[in-house]
Scaffold this motif. Sequence first.
Motif, PDB file in Angstrom:
ATOM      1  N   PRO A 107      -9.821 -10.744 -12.314  1.00  0.00           N
ATOM      2  CA  PRO A 107      -8.311 -11.289 -12.396  1.00  0.00           C
ATOM      3  C   PRO A 107      -7.813 -11.131 -14.023  1.00  0.00           C
ATOM      4  CG  PRO A 107      -9.492 -13.473 -12.530  1.00  0.00           C
ATOM      5  CD  PRO A 107     -10.484 -12.233 -12.612  1.00  0.00           C
ATOM      6  N   ARG A 108      -6.338 -10.936 -13.685  1.00  0.00           N
ATOM      7  CA  ARG A 108      -5.600 -10.763 -14.739  1.00  0.00           C
ATOM      8  C   ARG A 108      -5.547 -11.616 -15.917  1.00  0.00           C
ATOM      9  NH1 ARG A 108       0.279  -8.075 -16.046  1.00  0.00           N
ATOM     10  NH2 ARG A 108       0.449  -8.954 -18.170  1.00  0.00           N
ATOM     11  N   LEU A 110       0.600  -1.179   0.065  1.00  0.00           N
ATOM     12  CA  LEU A 110      -0.253  -0.020  -0.027  1.00  0.00           C
ATOM     13  C   LEU A 110       0.792   1.318  -0.053  1.00  0.00           C
ATOM     14  CD1 LEU A 110      -2.873  -0.883   2.461  1.00  0.00           C
ATOM     15  CD2 LEU A 110      -2.907  -0.702  -0.056  1.00  0.00           C
ATOM     16  N   VAL A 111       1.915   1.254   0.602  1.00  0.00           N
ATOM     17  CA  VAL A 111       2.715   2.511   0.766  1.00  0.00           C
ATOM     18  C   VAL A 111       3.326   3.050  -0.802  1.00  0.00           C
ATOM     19  CG1 VAL A 111       4.909   3.667   1.713  1.00  0.00           C
ATOM     20  CG2 VAL A 111       3.353   2.359   3.176  1.00  0.00           C
ATOM     21  N   PRO A 112       3.857   1.750  -1.267  1.00  0.00           N
ATOM     22  CA  PRO A 112       4.392   2.493  -2.587  1.00  0.00           C
ATOM     23  C   PRO A 112       3.255   2.802  -3.586  1.00  0.00           C
ATOM     24  CG  PRO A 112       5.466   0.379  -2.233  1.00  0.00           C
ATOM     25  CD  PRO A 112       4.167   0.538  -0.873  1.00  0.00           C
ATOM     26  N   ALA A 113       2.144   2.368  -3.516  1.00  0.00           N
ATOM     27  CA  ALA A 113       0.914   2.575  -4.242  1.00  0.00           C
ATOM     28  C   ALA A 113       0.409   3.928  -4.109  1.00  0.00           C
ATOM     29  CB  ALA A 113      -0.212   1.529  -3.969  1.00  0.00           C
ATOM     30  N   ALA A 114       0.637   4.391  -2.501  1.00  0.00           N
ATOM     31  CA  ALA A 114       0.334   5.822  -2.291  1.00  0.00           C
ATOM     32  C   ALA A 114       1.232   6.555  -2.706  1.00  0.00           C
ATOM     33  CB  ALA A 114       0.087   5.777  -0.617  1.00  0.00           C
ATOM     34  N   LEU A 115       2.510   6.278  -2.614  1.00  0.00           N
ATOM     35  CA  LEU A 115       3.491   7.267  -3.215  1.00  0.00           C
ATOM     36  C   LEU A 115       3.053   7.579  -4.732  1.00  0.00           C
ATOM     37  CD1 LEU A 115       6.752   5.965  -1.635  1.00  0.00           C
ATOM     38  CD2 LEU A 115       5.425   8.338  -1.231  1.00  0.00           C
ATOM     39  N   LEU A 116       3.029   6.372  -5.419  1.00  0.00           N
ATOM     40  CA  LEU A 116       2.758   6.649  -6.930  1.00  0.00           C
ATOM     41  C   LEU A 116       1.379   7.404  -7.070  1.00  0.00           C
ATOM     42  CD1 LEU A 116       3.351   5.396  -9.739  1.00  0.00           C
ATOM     43  CD2 LEU A 116       1.690   3.783  -9.385  1.00  0.00           C
ATOM     44  N   ARG A 151      -4.115  -8.482  -3.982  1.00  0.00           N
ATOM     45  CA  ARG A 151      -5.240  -9.400  -4.050  1.00  0.00           C
ATOM     46  C   ARG A 151      -4.376 -10.819  -3.589  1.00  0.00           C
ATOM     47  NH1 ARG A 151      -7.211  -9.582  -9.569  1.00  0.00           N
ATOM     48  NH2 ARG A 151      -8.916  -8.352  -8.488  1.00  0.00           N
ATOM     49  N   ALA A 152      -3.262 -10.935  -4.099  1.00  0.00           N
ATOM     50  CA  ALA A 152      -2.306 -12.195  -3.830  1.00  0.00           C
ATOM     51  C   ALA A 152      -1.964 -12.373  -2.334  1.00  0.00           C
ATOM     52  CB  ALA A 152      -1.162 -11.990  -4.713  1.00  0.00           C
ATOM     53  N   LEU A 153      -2.059 -11.106  -2.002  1.00  0.00           N
ATOM     54  CA  LEU A 153      -1.344 -10.965  -0.284  1.00  0.00           C
ATOM     55  C   LEU A 153      -2.636 -11.479   0.584  1.00  0.00           C
ATOM     56  CD1 LEU A 153       0.986 -10.183   1.667  1.00  0.00           C
ATOM     57  CD2 LEU A 153      -0.140  -7.881   1.563  1.00  0.00           C
ATOM     58  N   LEU A 207      -1.109   0.924 -11.650  1.00  0.00           N
ATOM     59  CA  LEU A 207      -1.844   0.305 -10.521  1.00  0.00           C
ATOM     60  C   LEU A 207      -2.204  -1.276 -10.547  1.00  0.00           C
ATOM     61  CD1 LEU A 207      -4.074   3.334  -9.490  1.00  0.00           C
ATOM     62  CD2 LEU A 207      -2.012   2.631  -8.285  1.00  0.00           C
ATOM     63  N   SER A 208      -1.869  -1.662 -11.590  1.00  0.00           N
ATOM     64  CA  SER A 208      -2.272  -3.072 -11.853  1.00  0.00           C
ATOM     65  C   SER A 208      -1.590  -3.874 -11.168  1.00  0.00           C
ATOM     66  CB  SER A 208      -2.359  -3.496 -13.372  1.00  0.00           C
ATOM     67  OG  SER A 208      -0.833  -3.570 -13.809  1.00  0.00           O
ATOM     68  N   PHE A 209      -0.285  -3.590 -11.067  1.00  0.00           N
ATOM     69  CA  PHE A 209       0.618  -4.347  -9.888  1.00  0.00           C
ATOM     70  C   PHE A 209       0.165  -4.253  -8.539  1.00  0.00           C
ATOM     71  CE2 PHE A 209       4.171  -4.586  -6.912  1.00  0.00           C
ATOM     72  CZ  PHE A 209       4.611  -5.850  -7.055  1.00  0.00           C
ATOM     73  N   SER A 210      -0.240  -3.204  -8.136  1.00  0.00           N
ATOM     74  CA  SER A 210      -0.611  -2.940  -6.737  1.00  0.00           C
ATOM     75  C   SER A 210      -1.807  -3.816  -6.329  1.00  0.00           C
ATOM     76  CB  SER A 210      -0.965  -1.424  -6.415  1.00  0.00           C
ATOM     77  OG  SER A 210       0.234  -0.678  -6.421  1.00  0.00           O
ATOM     78  N   ILE A 211      -2.749  -3.590  -7.386  1.00  0.00           N
ATOM     79  CA  ILE A 211      -3.920  -4.505  -7.214  1.00  0.00           C
ATOM     80  C   ILE A 211      -3.599  -5.826  -7.288  1.00  0.00           C
ATOM     81  CG2 ILE A 211      -6.165  -5.004  -8.335  1.00  0.00           C
ATOM     82  CD1 ILE A 211      -6.086  -1.913  -9.334  1.00  0.00           C
ATOM     83  N   ASN A 212      -2.878  -6.399  -8.343  1.00  0.00           N
ATOM     84  CA  ASN A 212      -2.694  -7.780  -8.175  1.00  0.00           C
ATOM     85  C   ASN A 212      -1.806  -8.373  -7.035  1.00  0.00           C
ATOM     86  OD1 ASN A 212      -4.044  -8.363 -10.659  1.00  0.00           O
ATOM     87  ND2 ASN A 212      -2.149  -7.755 -11.751  1.00  0.00           N
ATOM     88  N   ALA A 213      -0.957  -7.550  -6.559  1.00  0.00           N
ATOM     89  CA  ALA A 213       0.005  -7.904  -5.380  1.00  0.00           C
ATOM     90  C   ALA A 213      -0.930  -7.723  -4.182  1.00  0.00           C
ATOM     91  CB  ALA A 213       1.059  -6.960  -5.175  1.00  0.00           C
TER      92      ALA A 213
END
Length: 99
Positions: A51-52, A7-13, A76-78, A68-74
């Motif tokens: 899902p992708r 979440l922190v890298p997504a918020a920075l982005l 979801r996996a987490l 943002l697709s990386f953040s969403i997929n990560a």
Amino acid sequence: MCLPLVLVPAALLLAGASFALAALGTYFRDLGNLMPAVSSLLKFLMPVCYPREMVPENLSWIMDANPLSFSINALRALVFEGDLPAVAEWAVHPVTGLV
């Protein structure tokens, strides 16, 4: 416990993108009229409700272009599977957010 790693890298982005668009908006006044259409388009291109794996292979580049697709997929996996993102893939995300 590992949720802030995603979440922190997504918020920075998102903060960086909003600051950049705010700065560009002072020079390009029509950007304010364009952003609702662009944000609606990006909302449907994000893999939130699907899902992708449902995206055909010839259109997967669109998912890769969305930052943002990386953040969403990560996320979801987490949350659902307990899997952490790969370190090589995750390391690119905070650097992109800081830039």
